[in-house]
Design a protein around this motif. Structure first.
Motif, PDB file in Angstrom:
ATOM      1  N   ASN A  46      18.064 122.711 -32.542  1.00  0.00           N
ATOM      2  CA  ASN A  46      17.777 122.524 -33.976  1.00  0.00           C
ATOM      3  C   ASN A  46      17.790 121.053 -34.360  1.00  0.00           C
ATOM      4  O   ASN A  46      16.961 120.609 -35.157  1.00  0.00           O
ATOM      5  N   ASP A  47      18.735 120.293 -33.800  1.00  0.00           N
ATOM      6  CA  ASP A  47      18.780 118.852 -34.099  1.00  0.00           C
ATOM      7  C   ASP A  47      17.467 118.194 -33.689  1.00  0.00           C
ATOM      8  O   ASP A  47      16.909 117.377 -34.415  1.00  0.00           O
ATOM      9  N   ASN A  48      16.980 118.561 -32.512  1.00  0.00           N
ATOM     10  CA  ASN A  48      15.739 117.937 -32.041  1.00  0.00           C
ATOM     11  C   ASN A  48      14.560 118.271 -32.948  1.00  0.00           C
ATOM     12  O   ASN A  48      13.738 117.401 -33.240  1.00  0.00           O
ATOM     13  N   ILE A  49      14.493 119.518 -33.417  1.00  0.00           N
ATOM     14  CA  ILE A  49      13.377 119.902 -34.297  1.00  0.00           C
ATOM     15  C   ILE A  49      13.450 119.092 -35.597  1.00  0.00           C
ATOM     16  O   ILE A  49      12.442 118.636 -36.126  1.00  0.00           O
ATOM     17  N   ARG A  50      14.687 118.873 -36.071  1.00  0.00           N
ATOM     18  CA  ARG A  50      14.855 118.078 -37.305  1.00  0.00           C
ATOM     19  C   ARG A  50      14.480 116.612 -37.037  1.00  0.00           C
ATOM     20  O   ARG A  50      13.701 116.015 -37.779  1.00  0.00           O
ATOM     21  N   LEU A  51      14.985 116.057 -35.936  1.00  0.00           N
ATOM     22  CA  LEU A  51      14.738 114.643 -35.636  1.00  0.00           C
ATOM     23  C   LEU A  51      13.256 114.341 -35.392  1.00  0.00           C
ATOM     24  O   LEU A  51      12.757 113.288 -35.789  1.00  0.00           O
ATOM     25  N   VAL A  52      12.559 115.293 -34.754  1.00  0.00           N
ATOM     26  CA  VAL A  52      11.148 115.075 -34.458  1.00  0.00           C
ATOM     27  C   VAL A  52      10.335 114.893 -35.752  1.00  0.00           C
ATOM     28  O   VAL A  52       9.313 114.203 -35.772  1.00  0.00           O
ATOM     29  N   GLY A  53      10.817 115.489 -36.844  1.00  0.00           N
ATOM     30  CA  GLY A  53      10.109 115.347 -38.125  1.00  0.00           C
ATOM     31  C   GLY A  53      10.513 114.107 -38.904  1.00  0.00           C
ATOM     32  O   GLY A  53      10.029 113.902 -40.020  1.00  0.00           O
ATOM     33  N   SER A  54      11.383 113.258 -38.351  1.00  0.00           N
ATOM     34  CA  SER A  54      11.864 112.109 -39.125  1.00  0.00           C
ATOM     35  C   SER A  54      10.827 110.984 -39.165  1.00  0.00           C
ATOM     36  O   SER A  54       9.952 110.897 -38.295  1.00  0.00           O
ATOM     37  N   ALA A  55      10.967 110.112 -40.165  1.00  0.00           N
ATOM     38  CA  ALA A  55      10.040 108.983 -40.313  1.00  0.00           C
ATOM     39  C   ALA A  55      10.068 108.095 -39.061  1.00  0.00           C
ATOM     40  O   ALA A  55       9.035 107.602 -38.607  1.00  0.00           O
ATOM     41  N   GLN A  56      11.272 107.922 -38.476  1.00  0.00           N
ATOM     42  CA  GLN A  56      11.399 107.089 -37.267  1.00  0.00           C
ATOM     43  C   GLN A  56      10.484 107.592 -36.156  1.00  0.00           C
ATOM     44  O   GLN A  56       9.843 106.821 -35.448  1.00  0.00           O
ATOM     45  N   ILE A  57      10.466 108.905 -35.980  1.00  0.00           N
ATOM     46  CA  ILE A  57       9.663 109.457 -34.868  1.00  0.00           C
ATOM     47  C   ILE A  57       8.169 109.391 -35.197  1.00  0.00           C
ATOM     48  O   ILE A  57       7.336 109.193 -34.296  1.00  0.00           O
ATOM     49  N   GLN A  58       7.807 109.494 -36.484  1.00  0.00           N
ATOM     50  CA  GLN A  58       6.376 109.308 -36.825  1.00  0.00           C
ATOM     51  C   GLN A  58       5.954 107.895 -36.422  1.00  0.00           C
ATOM     52  O   GLN A  58       4.872 107.686 -35.875  1.00  0.00           O
ATOM     53  N   LEU A  59       6.842 106.937 -36.687  1.00  0.00           N
ATOM     54  CA  LEU A  59       6.526 105.554 -36.324  1.00  0.00           C
ATOM     55  C   LEU A  59       6.441 105.391 -34.815  1.00  0.00           C
ATOM     56  O   LEU A  59       5.535 104.743 -34.289  1.00  0.00           O
ATOM     57  N   TYR A  60       7.386 106.010 -34.099  1.00  0.00           N
ATOM     58  CA  TYR A  60       7.377 105.929 -32.643  1.00  0.00           C
ATOM     59  C   TYR A  60       6.069 106.506 -32.081  1.00  0.00           C
ATOM     60  O   TYR A  60       5.456 105.915 -31.175  1.00  0.00           O
ATOM     61  N   ASN A  61       5.618 107.650 -32.634  1.00  0.00           N
ATOM     62  CA  ASN A  61       4.377 108.253 -32.145  1.00  0.00           C
ATOM     63  C   ASN A  61       3.164 107.354 -32.379  1.00  0.00           C
ATOM     64  O   ASN A  61       2.195 107.405 -31.629  1.00  0.00           O
ATOM     65  N   MET A  62       3.245 106.519 -33.436  1.00  0.00           N
ATOM     66  CA  MET A  62       2.119 105.612 -33.707  1.00  0.00           C
ATOM     67  C   MET A  62       2.199 104.352 -32.856  1.00  0.00           C
ATOM     68  O   MET A  62       1.186 103.819 -32.423  1.00  0.00           O
ATOM     69  N   PHE A  63       3.412 103.866 -32.647  1.00  0.00           N
ATOM     70  CA  PHE A  63       3.590 102.590 -31.924  1.00  0.00           C
ATOM     71  C   PHE A  63       4.631 102.765 -30.819  1.00  0.00           C
ATOM     72  O   PHE A  63       5.701 102.149 -30.855  1.00  0.00           O
ATOM     73  N   PRO A  64       4.329 103.620 -29.803  1.00  0.00           N
ATOM     74  CA  PRO A  64       5.357 103.970 -28.820  1.00  0.00           C
ATOM     75  C   PRO A  64       5.931 102.777 -28.052  1.00  0.00           C
ATOM     76  O   PRO A  64       7.120 102.756 -27.776  1.00  0.00           O
ATOM     77  N   ARG A  65       5.076 101.788 -27.753  1.00  0.00           N
ATOM     78  CA  ARG A  65       5.595 100.668 -26.946  1.00  0.00           C
ATOM     79  C   ARG A  65       6.483  99.763 -27.777  1.00  0.00           C
ATOM     80  O   ARG A  65       7.460  99.212 -27.293  1.00  0.00           O
TER      81      ARG A  65
END
Ligand code: HEM
Length: 504
Positions: free
Chosen positions: A214-233
């Motif tokens: 459940n924590d992972n499902i919540r974290l995956v939706g966070s703003a931080q992870i949206q940014l990571y998906n856009m700029f992974p490096r």
């Protein structure tokens, strides 16, 4: 606070002007090159170079921005998440046509960096090609053999209803957080299908397994992870990514232990659950020297973790919305409980009762519609070039089927934004199906657990409402119960407590 606001507040005027000038130059360059591309792309807001439409996006609730944009750009439009080109499909007609009539073209999965990090292309949810096809087919067949949509699953769920009711009873009508008990119950259904047994609710290893998923499902939706998906490096160090990877690593090691203990007691002639069936199949393929087999250790681990995560949180979240809505709208809870008492009297509910409980069925469907827990489905990707509704979309383009825009489509639903079970009832009070009811998505990637989830929702919800009256905690009015969803990959209710008062 948006990224733009952060920037205005924290940068000096010179830096600010410099960045604006740079963006302007890059913007002019990018619009020239965009206009040179062949084929008419779906329209969309003008992107900034590198950032794309990032500054326009509510990173915590991107689906809200996308719904807003569809009002300007229509049902097929393009946004840029960083430099990634993403086509958004909005409204019932576009989503249905793309996923069903162009099932092959729109049927691949986009595997964003965070999902690649955690699944490496194995399993079902974040896989493509032959391996995905084989794992999906294997899981569907095995789930069916283990009772999905059949009596076997019914008896498992009813047994779990009993445990859940007992757990709620322990609160003696006092306020409690609904998340843990409901998650343990739904998780045990998928666990007994996968491993062949359920876990006790006070088993610390089980509790941690559910918490991590459940924590992972919540974290995956966070703003931080949206940014990571856009700029992974650029931002691979970001905290939420590290937490997700740590949780994943621990879960994999626990799943390996569970699989090993099943291996030790494996009987090749008897499948206790999906893991056994997989191990037997793996052995068979090894014995017959199949070289390109997909029955390997990694596919087993990720198929198991995928089913556990996808099967626990979604169903539990929907049930929690159902209970919250009952506490908020007591007159609707009255109608459900009146119907249950009239039709079932005091006997235990069965799947076959559904047809005689149209109001209860409508309430469950309306809960799924309004809650719209996977607002953007799970992003897809085009498997080949496609011309759709007059627009050219090239192979490999990320596609978001905006399911929330289907479930709240103003041209499909009489009152799209309010809780109204009549959406699913005719004038005589009989249950009616609605085409735009698509919480499980559609087409090639349609939810694999749909029929199991439907059975769980019906039996858990009915059994809970038969036994308990759900109310706000003392001192909280029904109006004060908040229906704003929490931030996450799936949309659960914000943290809240309810009272479950014993009825019979
Ligand atoms: C109320 C409960 C549920 C809802 C609303 C739900 C919804 C969804 C949605 C929207 C998708 C993505 C479809 C797409 O990509 O277009 C999905 C995929 C999936 N679901 Fe569910 N789901 C639920 C319960 C379950 C359960 C109980 C299971 C496990 C048995 C499950 C297993 C999966 C799997 C494995 C996929 C990936 C399918 C693929 O990529 O081929 N789901 N679900």
């Amino acid at each position: 606070m948006s990224l733009l606001e952060d920037f205005f507040l924290f940068s000096s005027p010179t830096t600010f002007l410099g960045v604006v000038a740079l963006l302007l130059i890059l913007y002019l360059v990018s619009s020239r090159s965009a206009s040179q591309e062949k084929g008419k792309k779906p329209p969309g807001p003008r992107p900034l170079p590198l950032l794309g439409n990032l500054l326009q996006l509510d990173l915590k609730r991107p689906y809200i921005t996308l719904c807003e944009l569809s009002k300007t750009y229509g049902s097929v439009f393009t946004v840029y998440l960083g430099t990634n080109e993403v086509v958004v499909l909005a409204g019932y007609k576009a989503v249905k046509e793309a996923l069903v009539s162009y099932a092959e073209e729109f049927g691949d999965r986009d595997i964003s960096p965070i999902f690649y990090d955690s699944n490496q292309g194995h399993g079902i949810l974040f896989a493509n090609g032959e391996s995905w096809k084989e794992m999906r087919r294997f899981a569907l067949t095995t789930l069916r053999d283990f009772g999905m949509g059949k009596r076997v699953a019914e008896s498992k769920i009813l047994e779990e209803c009993h445990h859940l009711n007992q757990l709620l009873e322990k609160h003696e009508g006092k306020p409690f957080e609904t998340a843990c008990p409901v998650n343990y119950a739904t998780s045990n259904i998928i666990s007994s299908i996968v491993y062949g047994n359920r876990f006790e609710y006070d088993n610390p290893s089980f509790k941690n397994m559910v918490r991590r998923a459940n924590d992972n499902i919540r974290l995956v939706g966070s703003a931080q992870i949206q940014l990571y998906n856009m700029f992974p490096r650029l931002v691979s160090w970001i905290e939420n990514r590290q937490l997700i990877l740590k949780n994943t690593e621990t879960s994999i090691s626990v799943v390996k232990d569970l699989i090993n203990s099943l291996k030790e007691t494996l009987n090749p002639h008897l499948c206790r659950g999906l893991v056994d069936c997989f191990l037997i199949r793996k052995q068979k393929e090894e014995d017959s020297c199949v070289t390109d087999t997909h029955y390997n250790e990694k596919n087993l681990i990720f198929t198991v973790t995928n089913l556990f995560a996808a099967g626990t949180d979604t169903t539990a979240t929907t049930l929690r919305w159902g209970l919250l809505l009952m506490a908020k709208y007591p007159h609707i809870q009255d109608q459900v409980q009146e119907e249950l008492s009239r039709v079932l009297e005091s006997r235990e509910v069965q799947v076959d009762d559904r047809r005689n409980l149209p109001f209860t069925d409508a309430v469950i469907h309306e809960t799924q519609r309004l809650a719209s827990i996977t607002p953007m489905a799970i992003p897809h990707k085009t498997s080949r070039d496609v011309t759709f509704q007059g627009y050219f979309i090239k192979q490999g383009t990320v596609v978001i089927p905006l399911l929330t825009s289907v479930l709240h489509d103003e041209s499909e639903w009489e009152s799209p934004h309010t809780f109204n079970p009549s959406h699913f009832l005719d004038k005589e009070g009989k249950f009616i199906r609605r085409d735009a009811f698509m919480p499980f998505s559609a087409g090639r990637r349609v939810c694999l657990g749909e029929s199991l989830a439907k059975m769980e929702l019906f039996l858990f919800f009915t059994s809970l409402l038969q036994h308990f009256r759900f109310t706000p905690p003392p001192g909280v009015t029904e109006e004060e119960l908040d229906l704003t969803p929490a931030v996450g990959f799936t949309l659960g209710p914000s943290a809240h407590k309810l009272c479950a008062v014993r009825r019979q």
